[in-house]
Design a protein around this motif. Structure first.
Motif, PDB file in Angstrom:
ATOM      1  N   SER A 194       0.826  -1.203   0.000  1.00 31.34           N
ATOM      2  CA  SER A 194       0.000   0.000   0.000  1.00 31.34           C
ATOM      3  C   SER A 194       0.861   1.254   0.000  1.00 31.34           C
ATOM      4  O   SER A 194       0.592   2.223  -0.735  1.00 31.34           O
ATOM      5  CB  SER A 194      -0.920   0.003   1.228  1.00 31.34           C
ATOM      6  OG  SER A 194      -1.721  -1.158   1.255  1.00 31.34           O
ATOM      7  N   GLU A 195       1.908   1.241   0.823  1.00 33.22           N
ATOM      8  CA  GLU A 195       2.806   2.392   0.897  1.00 33.22           C
ATOM      9  C   GLU A 195       3.485   2.645  -0.448  1.00 33.22           C
ATOM     10  O   GLU A 195       3.560   3.798  -0.908  1.00 33.22           O
ATOM     11  CB  GLU A 195       3.858   2.161   1.980  1.00 33.22           C
ATOM     12  CG  GLU A 195       4.818   3.315   2.167  1.00 33.22           C
ATOM     13  CD  GLU A 195       5.813   3.070   3.282  1.00 33.22           C
ATOM     14  OE1 GLU A 195       6.972   3.501   3.134  1.00 33.22           O
ATOM     15  OE2 GLU A 195       5.433   2.450   4.287  1.00 33.22           O
ATOM     16  N   GLN A 196       3.971   1.588  -1.095  1.00 34.43           N
ATOM     17  CA  GLN A 196       4.663   1.743  -2.370  1.00 34.43           C
ATOM     18  C   GLN A 196       3.726   2.203  -3.485  1.00 34.43           C
ATOM     19  O   GLN A 196       4.097   3.000  -4.350  1.00 34.43           O
ATOM     20  CB  GLN A 196       5.351   0.428  -2.763  1.00 34.43           C
ATOM     21  CG  GLN A 196       6.515   0.047  -1.876  1.00 34.43           C
ATOM     22  CD  GLN A 196       7.578   1.145  -1.798  1.00 34.43           C
ATOM     23  OE1 GLN A 196       7.979   1.718  -2.821  1.00 34.43           O
ATOM     24  NE2 GLN A 196       8.024   1.447  -0.581  1.00 34.43           N
ATOM     25  N   VAL A 197       2.495   1.708  -3.462  1.00 31.82           N
ATOM     26  CA  VAL A 197       1.505   2.130  -4.455  1.00 31.82           C
ATOM     27  C   VAL A 197       1.187   3.609  -4.297  1.00 31.82           C
ATOM     28  O   VAL A 197       1.125   4.362  -5.284  1.00 31.82           O
ATOM     29  CB  VAL A 197       0.220   1.275  -4.348  1.00 31.82           C
ATOM     30  CG1 VAL A 197      -0.942   1.930  -5.096  1.00 31.82           C
ATOM     31  CG2 VAL A 197       0.473  -0.128  -4.893  1.00 31.82           C
ATOM     32  N   LEU A 198       1.010   4.057  -3.063  1.00 25.73           N
ATOM     33  CA  LEU A 198       0.696   5.470  -2.827  1.00 25.73           C
ATOM     34  C   LEU A 198       1.866   6.373  -3.214  1.00 25.73           C
ATOM     35  O   LEU A 198       1.667   7.465  -3.756  1.00 25.73           O
ATOM     36  CB  LEU A 198       0.297   5.683  -1.363  1.00 25.73           C
ATOM     37  CG  LEU A 198      -1.040   5.042  -0.960  1.00 25.73           C
ATOM     38  CD1 LEU A 198      -1.243   5.145   0.544  1.00 25.73           C
ATOM     39  CD2 LEU A 198      -2.200   5.685  -1.707  1.00 25.73           C
ATOM     40  N   LEU A 199       3.088   5.920  -2.966  1.00 29.98           N
ATOM     41  CA  LEU A 199       4.260   6.679  -3.396  1.00 29.98           C
ATOM     42  C   LEU A 199       4.308   6.780  -4.918  1.00 29.98           C
ATOM     43  O   LEU A 199       4.590   7.846  -5.475  1.00 29.98           O
ATOM     44  CB  LEU A 199       5.544   6.016  -2.877  1.00 29.98           C
ATOM     45  CG  LEU A 199       5.864   6.221  -1.399  1.00 29.98           C
ATOM     46  CD1 LEU A 199       7.006   5.309  -0.971  1.00 29.98           C
ATOM     47  CD2 LEU A 199       6.214   7.682  -1.112  1.00 29.98           C
ATOM     48  N   ALA A 200       4.014   5.672  -5.591  1.00 32.37           N
ATOM     49  CA  ALA A 200       4.024   5.664  -7.056  1.00 32.37           C
ATOM     50  C   ALA A 200       2.952   6.596  -7.616  1.00 32.37           C
ATOM     51  O   ALA A 200       3.192   7.336  -8.581  1.00 32.37           O
ATOM     52  CB  ALA A 200       3.817   4.239  -7.576  1.00 32.37           C
ATOM     53  N   LEU A 201       1.784   6.585  -6.998  1.00 35.11           N
ATOM     54  CA  LEU A 201       0.689   7.440  -7.478  1.00 35.11           C
ATOM     55  C   LEU A 201       1.007   8.921  -7.279  1.00 35.11           C
ATOM     56  O   LEU A 201       0.552   9.764  -8.043  1.00 35.11           O
ATOM     57  CB  LEU A 201      -0.606   7.069  -6.754  1.00 35.11           C
ATOM     58  CG  LEU A 201      -1.242   5.735  -7.175  1.00 35.11           C
ATOM     59  CD1 LEU A 201      -2.368   5.350  -6.220  1.00 35.11           C
ATOM     60  CD2 LEU A 201      -1.762   5.808  -8.610  1.00 35.11           C
ATOM     61  N   ASP A 202       1.808   9.220  -6.272  1.00 36.71           N
ATOM     62  CA  ASP A 202       2.217  10.613  -6.036  1.00 36.71           C
ATOM     63  C   ASP A 202       3.451  11.001  -6.846  1.00 36.71           C
ATOM     64  O   ASP A 202       3.921  12.142  -6.757  1.00 36.71           O
ATOM     65  CB  ASP A 202       2.492  10.840  -4.547  1.00 36.71           C
ATOM     66  CG  ASP A 202       1.211  11.005  -3.738  1.00 36.71           C
ATOM     67  OD1 ASP A 202       0.144  11.211  -4.346  1.00 36.71           O
ATOM     68  OD2 ASP A 202       1.280  10.928  -2.487  1.00 36.71           O
ATOM     69  N   GLY A 203       3.984  10.044  -7.608  1.00 35.99           N
ATOM     70  CA  GLY A 203       5.145  10.331  -8.444  1.00 35.99           C
ATOM     71  C   GLY A 203       6.477  10.213  -7.752  1.00 35.99           C
ATOM     72  O   GLY A 203       7.496  10.679  -8.263  1.00 35.99           O
ATOM     73  N   PHE A 204       6.512   9.582  -6.571  1.00 36.35           N
ATOM     74  CA  PHE A 204       7.756   9.440  -5.824  1.00 36.35           C
ATOM     75  C   PHE A 204       8.344   8.034  -5.891  1.00 36.35           C
ATOM     76  O   PHE A 204       9.464   7.815  -5.456  1.00 36.35           O
ATOM     77  CB  PHE A 204       7.553   9.809  -4.345  1.00 36.35           C
ATOM     78  CG  PHE A 204       7.183  11.247  -4.133  1.00 36.35           C
ATOM     79  CD1 PHE A 204       8.101  12.257  -4.381  1.00 36.35           C
ATOM     80  CD2 PHE A 204       5.920  11.583  -3.688  1.00 36.35           C
ATOM     81  CE1 PHE A 204       7.762  13.579  -4.177  1.00 36.35           C
ATOM     82  CE2 PHE A 204       5.572  12.915  -3.482  1.00 36.35           C
ATOM     83  CZ  PHE A 204       6.498  13.922  -3.733  1.00 36.35           C
ATOM     84  N   GLY A 205       7.561   7.093  -6.369  1.00 37.47           N
ATOM     85  CA  GLY A 205       8.013   5.710  -6.362  1.00 37.47           C
ATOM     86  C   GLY A 205       7.947   5.064  -7.730  1.00 37.47           C
ATOM     87  O   GLY A 205       7.383   5.615  -8.685  1.00 37.47           O
ATOM     88  N   GLU A 206       8.533   3.879  -7.806  1.00 39.78           N
ATOM     89  CA  GLU A 206       8.570   3.114  -9.050  1.00 39.78           C
ATOM     90  C   GLU A 206       7.170   2.617  -9.411  1.00 39.78           C
ATOM     91  O   GLU A 206       6.395   2.220  -8.535  1.00 39.78           O
ATOM     92  CB  GLU A 206       9.513   1.922  -8.850  1.00 39.78           C
ATOM     93  CG  GLU A 206       9.727   1.059 -10.067  1.00 39.78           C
ATOM     94  CD  GLU A 206      10.638  -0.126  -9.757  1.00 39.78           C
ATOM     95  OE1 GLU A 206      10.532  -1.151 -10.462  1.00 39.78           O
ATOM     96  OE2 GLU A 206      11.437  -0.029  -8.802  1.00 39.78           O
TER      97      GLU A 206
END
Length: 301
Positions: A166-178
């Motif tokens: 969940s954390e990684q998905v939210l980071l990706a959606l905000d443009g901070f993650g892979e």
């Protein structure tokens, strides 16, 4: 053993209570199964009222399955293996419960899982389900590791895997993650299409809600998704280290228990995989065996 005989002989009930469900099995004195029942979560860390309700519900379902009356709970010698009772305050509160049994013997779910896995003998276990923890018992020496609960530990568990995803998905959606295929998996799981939809479904939720996402992480990892693979590798690395810590007291057997034991096993280090032996009996058997042993000790005094 037939029901008529069961009514005349000692009956034991083994109860395994965790973060997602509570399993109860009634055994005759020779450990033949008389009846079984499954109810909701029974982890005192998440509420005593819910724990007691789940124990009573699973007991009533097991009695009904056995063809016994509801009031026959008063004839059962109960062994309870519960998550969370390694916290002394909770242990005392459960011990003081006005339970529906003839008598009750309480210990941790780790202890009863270990007893069951090795059919009463010495050994070590790692539980990887909603939470994660390790336990070994060798020649009277105990070693208990992890089991600190969601938010404080439980690395490699279903809840941890779901939280990490969940954390990684939210980071990706905000443009901070892979970018990750876990995004679409979580959208589908919650029937949403944006970050706030995920947050709305997870904010304030329990470990069991996060644990339901774990299968998505394993499936994405099998599809070579980099984010999912990193999550699973980190969790499996911790479980491998946990196993090696347990091996320091030289348990004669080692087993993996819980809903994630099988999918996680493929990601463990080779030296740990080589030590895994099949579980001989379920945790409910271990709880009933513990109750029988403790009850016999009291009778001999």
């Amino acid at each position: 053993m037939g029901i008529g005989q069961a009514k005349e002989a000692s009956l034991y009930i083994g109860i395994d209570g965790g973060g997602s469900k509570c399993r109860a099995t009634i055994y005759a004195s020779d450990f033949s199964i008389v009846g079984t029942g499954v109810a909701g979560r029974a982890n005192p860390l998440h509420g005593l009222a819910q724990t007691f309700q789940s124990i009573e519900e699973s007991t009533q379902l097991a009695l009904a399955d056995a063809g016994l009356k509801s009031s026959d709970s008063k004839r059962l010698i109960a062994g309870l293996g519960l998550a969370g009772v390694n916290v002394s305050r909770l242990y005392e509160q459960v011990l003081n419960w006005q339970h529906p049994f003839a008598c009750m013997y309480l210990t941790t779910d780790l202890h009863t899982a270990c007893i069951g896995a090795h059919e009463g003998g010495d050994g070590a276990v790692i539980i990887t389900g909603t939470g994660s923890c390790g336990y070994a018992h060798v020649a009277g020496e105990e070693l208990c590791l992890g089991g600190h609960g969601f938010g404080l530990g439980d690395k490699g568990s279903g809840a941890w895997l779901g939280q990490q995803a969940s954390e990684q998905v939210l980071l990706a959606l905000d443009g901070f993650g892979e970018k990750t295929i876990l995004t679409e998996r979580l959208f589908a799981h919650f029937n949403v299409n944006n970050a706030m939809g995920i947050v709305d479904n997870l904010a304030g939720q329990s470990s069991s809600t996060y644990a339901k996402l774990a299968r998505n992480v394993f499936e994405a990892a099998q599809l070579k998704d980099g984010v999912a693979q990193d999550i699973v590798r980190e969790g499996a690395g911790y479980i491998s280290e946990l196993a090696r810590k347990l091996f320091t007291i030289e348990p004669p057997r080692f087993s993996m228990i819980g809903g994630l034991a099988e999918p996680l096993a493929n990601w463990l280090d080779d030296d740990v995989i080589a030590e895994i032996a099949p579980t001989l009996q379920p945790p409910e058997w271990g709880a009933a065996f513990y109750a029988q042993q403790q009850h016999n000790k009291l009778q001999q005094k």
